[in-house]
Design a protein around this motif. Structure first.
Motif, PDB file in Angstrom:
ATOM      1  N   ASP A  35      42.262 -23.818  -2.908  1.00 14.97           N
ATOM      2  CA  ASP A  35      42.521 -22.966  -1.743  1.00 14.97           C
ATOM      3  C   ASP A  35      43.735 -23.470  -0.977  1.00 14.97           C
ATOM      4  OD1 ASP A  35      41.695 -20.875   0.253  1.00 14.97           O
ATOM      5  OD2 ASP A  35      41.532 -22.678   1.503  1.00 14.97           O
ATOM      6  N   ARG A  68      47.560 -21.522  -0.785  1.00 15.15           N
ATOM      7  CA  ARG A  68      48.186 -21.128   0.482  1.00 15.15           C
ATOM      8  C   ARG A  68      49.546 -21.786   0.643  1.00 15.15           C
ATOM      9  NH1 ARG A  68      45.498 -23.269   4.314  1.00 15.15           N
ATOM     10  NH2 ARG A  68      43.598 -24.043   3.309  1.00 15.15           N
ATOM     11  N   ALA A  98      34.168 -18.182  -6.438  1.00 13.66           N
ATOM     12  CA  ALA A  98      35.484 -18.031  -5.814  1.00 13.66           C
ATOM     13  C   ALA A  98      36.545 -17.551  -6.798  1.00 13.66           C
ATOM     14  CB  ALA A  98      35.912 -19.360  -5.191  1.00 13.66           C
TER      15      ALA A  98
END
Length: 923
Positions: free
Chosen positions: A135, A139, A210
């Motif tokens: 994650d 980003r 996810a």
């Protein structure tokens, strides 16, 4: 044997030899993270083109979800710094390509698609850390560019990808018996870690929630409403694929040329998409020409670009050459050669017209070679692959082309195409133009030979390019090499002297990965094996009387001891063969110790001589016999434990041949000395010679009968091994190696069926054209087999003519000769493909085995050896010796031979076959 992509990888770091990419000269392009001191609390490890950073207090997990990051060169340093910051924050080990040059090379068109695009790899210790780092990293890198990694699942809009796989190197055997990287199954069993070009998850692994939205996005992108349905893949590369397709509605057949963004970089740094749009512009400008495919447009599907163009019926010029080549498919009469050269002239004329039409539109083609030329059913030609087609005055876009067909650097415009046209013409006459990549003057040697052989006058063919003038003025070394081979008999001593000098000059005892340059396989076997490593080279030097520095023997022993005993390999690729060579070099105890280490591992499933049980058993026999240099009864010191072990293997192999199911053994799929049951037959013959037990002789006959079933008689009268649609003559796989063992068998027992096959094999082994020079799959092995089996022995006209044609391949380097290896892309010194194998072949052909080995004719009926095999007190061979050493170089002279260089017993009841087999199988 390595494929094209792996071979290309080992051509990057050196222009002369196959070399590990880790030795790429890129010190000036290293990323700071590679060259600066590692961060506090971290340690750095170099491995190939990769640099790893690991926390000092931990090791990577064995397997799990790994993260890959791709990039483009202009963003690489920033992407590496940002990724490293995330890894340090979470204590995650990672590795990265060490330099911009390494990144460019690994992103190249010919790199393997399974690993292409990977710039950084992260190894999270567990799934929780994996998801957290994924994650944060996604980003941080959103909006960055990088090629798509085909084996992985893409995450969001960042160049971040994931797959489940191994973190550390563990190995197992796949369904084909090949050693591959492994994952540990929950049961504890090691299973193959599949690394293809499609995202797959092991069946026992649950995909984290996810990741499921990214799986859905991937599936949606695959169903993009593209109006064409692919019916056949024609070609794949890291740049993309080429496909034959049909329109969903109209059924119109087209060719789709795919380009993957940021992939398939060329030497100018252009990616596949840049080249595809260049091709579209060129085809648009050339519209209406009969020699150019019609272009229908460009479409983008997801991130991939597709050029849609006309499908041209026909075959490539390369396929036409393979199917027509006169020196292989005819008996070589003047009339047959004239038919072929008329066809060559016709194709050349049409190519000349096609290039003139392209030039008249203001463009140069820039990539002319036989695979980019289509011969239509009516004989017209069409050019394909216009990726490098550009304005005639463009000096920035590089010229492409096949190895040996490219013009010298700096050649531009129409002149570049003219050079490629001349080289393509010569390729049709002599399809080994890769040799011009080693020395451009070699093209002139091939041209002179071709004009003489085909009876062409000076005006035949295209005008010789002006770019060859430099090669014309520096071709003296080619004349010197030719002089060694001309005349009634080759200059055997001169050839051996220069080959030995070349081997010595290439030695690198300061390295730990290899002692001599060889095939790329040398880097996967640890550098000590017989086929591609130091053992084979040292054996060839030793057998031919050339110097073997003690430090080289030390290197071999030390390196072999470091090999993983759990994967010992076989006679030619592992410890058993190395053990035999060390014993032959006077290190009997070390050789026996190595063999015992290898014997502790589970035996292989293969039965052959190359890497299977026949070879391992033959190694046992070689070690079981007493030192042949010692006087006394030949069986006085036979190791009966090793003899019994070899006999047990022989019995198992015979049961398999007779149709029994033997647990853990599989029969070979083809025939030949190294890859078929000929190795088992040889084992039986050796056991018969040692024991006198006729059961072994009968077993040898059964194995050879099974081998003969693979042989077919070709229209030209040659006898070859059929394997699917291909036919083979080689020692490795083919009728040449089978015939040697058959010849040795026929010296002991008559078999009219086997005997009837040998003349056809000899005829094939004397072929005028052989593409490669090596021992296992080239001229060195074939010509030696022809000399061993021919009624006229090594003085047979076809044998001497074949030796003279080595001038095509030998590369002069000052006072040395180098030998191109498999694929002809780089030179090799190894036994299987390079100079050591050629040295051994020439030693046999020149009569160097006579007396020096006391072969066959010194063997009594009970298998014992006579006094010709003894060694004098000074370490030289007894009075039968034929070595006549050249004191200046330490290289053996031609020695005493029967007639002019006749090998012992050649053509006389299998004696020559037995002598050659001893040389080839470490006897």
């Amino acid at each position: 044997m390595p494929g094209l992509h792996q071979t290309q990888l080992y051509c990057l770091a050196d222009r002369t030899y196959y070399e590990t990419p880790a030795r790429l000269r890129d010190a000036d392009a290293r990323y700071p993270l590679d060259s600066d001191p590692p961060p506090e609390g971290w340690r750095r490890i170099a491995g190939g083109l990769w640099t790893s950073l690991l926390p000092e207090n931990g090791e990577p997990a064995g397997q799990g979800w790994k993260i890959h990051v791709s990039t483009v060169p202009e963003e690489a340093e920033r992407t590496l710094a940002d990724t490293a910051a995330v890894c340090r924050a979470h204590g995650v080990p990672f590795k990265f390509l060490r330099s911009e040059r390494a990144l460019l090379l690994m992103s190249g068109k010919y790199m393997a698609r399974t690993g292409a695009g990977k710039f950084i790899t992260l190894y999270p210790p567990d799934e929780t850390v994996f998801l957290r780092v994924l994650d944060e990293l996604t980003r941080a890198l959103t909006g960055r560019r990088g090629p798509y990694i085909l084996s992985d699942l893409r995450i969001g809009d960042a160049p971040v990808y994931v797959r489940y796989g191994a973190f550390v190197s563990r190995w197992c055997l796949d369904e084909h018996g090949e050693r591959v990287l492994a994952l540990r199954h929950p049961s504890g069993e090691l299973v193959p870690d599949e690394r293809g070009v499609v995202f797959r998850v092991p069946p026992w692994v649950t995909v984290p929630d996810a990741l499921r939205p990214h799986l859905a996005a991937r599936a949606a992108a695959a169903d993009a409403g593209f109006p064409y349905v692919v019916s056949k893949a024609l070609q794949f590369s890291n740049a993309g694929g080429i496909y034959l397709a049909r329109h969903r509605e109209t059924g119109h057949r087209v060719v789709l040329r795919e380009a993957r963004p940021h992939s398939g970089l060329d030497e100018a740094g252009d990616d596949a998409v840049t080249r595809l749009h260049r091709e579209h512009r060129a085809l648009t400008a050339l519209a209406g020409l009969d020699c150019v495919p019609e272009v229908y447009g460009v479409r983008t599907v997801w991130e991939h670009h597709f050029l849609i163009e006309e499908h041209i019926e026909g075959t490539t010029l390369l396929e036409e050459i393979v199917g027509r080549f006169a020196l292989l498919h005819t008996s070589g009469t003047d009339a047959e050669l004239a038919l072929y050269t008329d066809w060559v002239a016709s194709v050349t004329e049409r190519l000349t017209e096609a290039l003139a039409a392209v030039h008249a539109r203001g463009l140069r083609f820039g990539d002319l070679h036989p695979s980019n030329i289509i011969i239509r059913p009516d004989g017209r030609v069409a050019l394909i692959d216009f990726e490098y087609a550009t304005d005639l005055d463009d000096r920035d876009t590089p010229v492409a082309g096949a190895p040996g067909l490219q013009p010298p650097p700096g050649t531009a415009g129409a002149e570049a195409d003219d050079y490629a046209l001349w080289a393509t013409w010569l390729y049709m006459l002599m399809p080994i133009m890769e040799m011009a990549g080693h020395d451009r003057a070699k093209a002139l040697t091939l041209e002179r030979w071709a004009r003489r052989r085909y009876g062409l006058d000076a005006g035949a063919g295209p005008r010789r390019p002006a770019a060859l003038r430099a090669a014309e003025s520096a071709a003296g070394h080619e004349e010197e090499t030719a002089a060694l081979l001309d005349g009634p008999e080759p200059d055997w001593a001169g050839l051996r002297d220069r080959l030995v000098r070349g081997i010595h000059a290439g030695a690198t005892p300061e390295r730990t990965d290899r002692l001599f340059p060889g095939d790329p396989e040398v880097f996967s076997t640890g550098g000590s094996d017989v086929a591609h490593g130091a053992a084979g080279v040292l054996l060839a030097l030793h057998r031919t009387g050339a110097p073997v520095p003690p430090a080289w023997t030390d290197w071999l022993a030390d390196t072999a001891r470091r090999r993983d005993p759990a994967a010992p390999g076989g006679l030619y690729g592992g410890l058993p063969g190395t053990a035999v060579v060390l014993s032959a070099l006077g290190r009997r105890e070390e050789g026996r110790e190595l063999y015992e280490r290898s014997a502790a591992a589970p035996p292989p499933a293969s039965t052959d001589l190359l890497s299977g049980r026949a070879g391992i058993a033959l190694a046992a026999l070689r070690l079981a016999r007493p030192d042949r240099a010692e006087d006394g009864p030949p069986d006085a010191k036979i190791d009966h434990d090793l003899l019994d072990a070899a006999a047990r293997t022989a019995h198992d192999l015979d049961r398999l041949v007779r149709g029994a199911s033997v647990p853990g053994l599989r029969a070979p799929a083809s025939a030949g000395l190294l890859r078929g049951l000929s190795g088992a037959a040889l084992l039986h013959l050796e056991l018969h010679a040692l024991t006198g037990d006729d059961q072994f002789l009968a077993a040898a006959g059964r194995a050879l009968e099974a081998e003969a079933a693979h042989c077919v008689t070709m229209p030209d009268g040659t006898v070859q091994v059929k394997d699917g649609r291909r036919h083979y003559l080689y020692l490795d796989q083919g009728s040449g190696g089978f015939a040697l063992v058959a010849g040795a068998y026929l010296a002991r027992r008559a078999d009219p069926g086997l005997a009837a096959l040998l003349p056809g094999v000899v005829r094939g082994c004397s072929f005028e054209f052989v593409r490669e020079p090596g021992l296992f799959t080239g001229r060195a092995g074939l010509v030696a087999a022809a000399g061993a089996l021919s009624p006229d022995g090594c003085t047979a006209p076809g044998v001497l003519a074949s030796v003279r044609n080595l001038s095509w391949h030998l590369v002069a380097d000052e006072d040395r000769l180098l030998v191109p290896g498999a694929g002809l892309m780089r030179c090799s010194a190894d036994l299987a493909t390079g100079a050591a194998g050629l040295l051994l072949s020439l030693h046999f052909l020149s009569g160097g085995t006579e007396g020096a080995r006391g072969v066959d004719r010194a063997r009594d009926a009970d298998g014992t050896r006579g006094s010709d095999g003894t060694r004098g007190s000074d370490g030289t061979r007894g009075s039968g010796g034929a070595r006549g050493a050249d004191k200046a170089s330490g290289v053996p002279g031609p020695g005493k031979t029967r007639g002019a260089g006749r090998a012992p017993g050649a053509g006389e009841g299998g004696g020559g076959a037995t002598a050659l087999l001893e040389l080839l199988t470490l006897g």
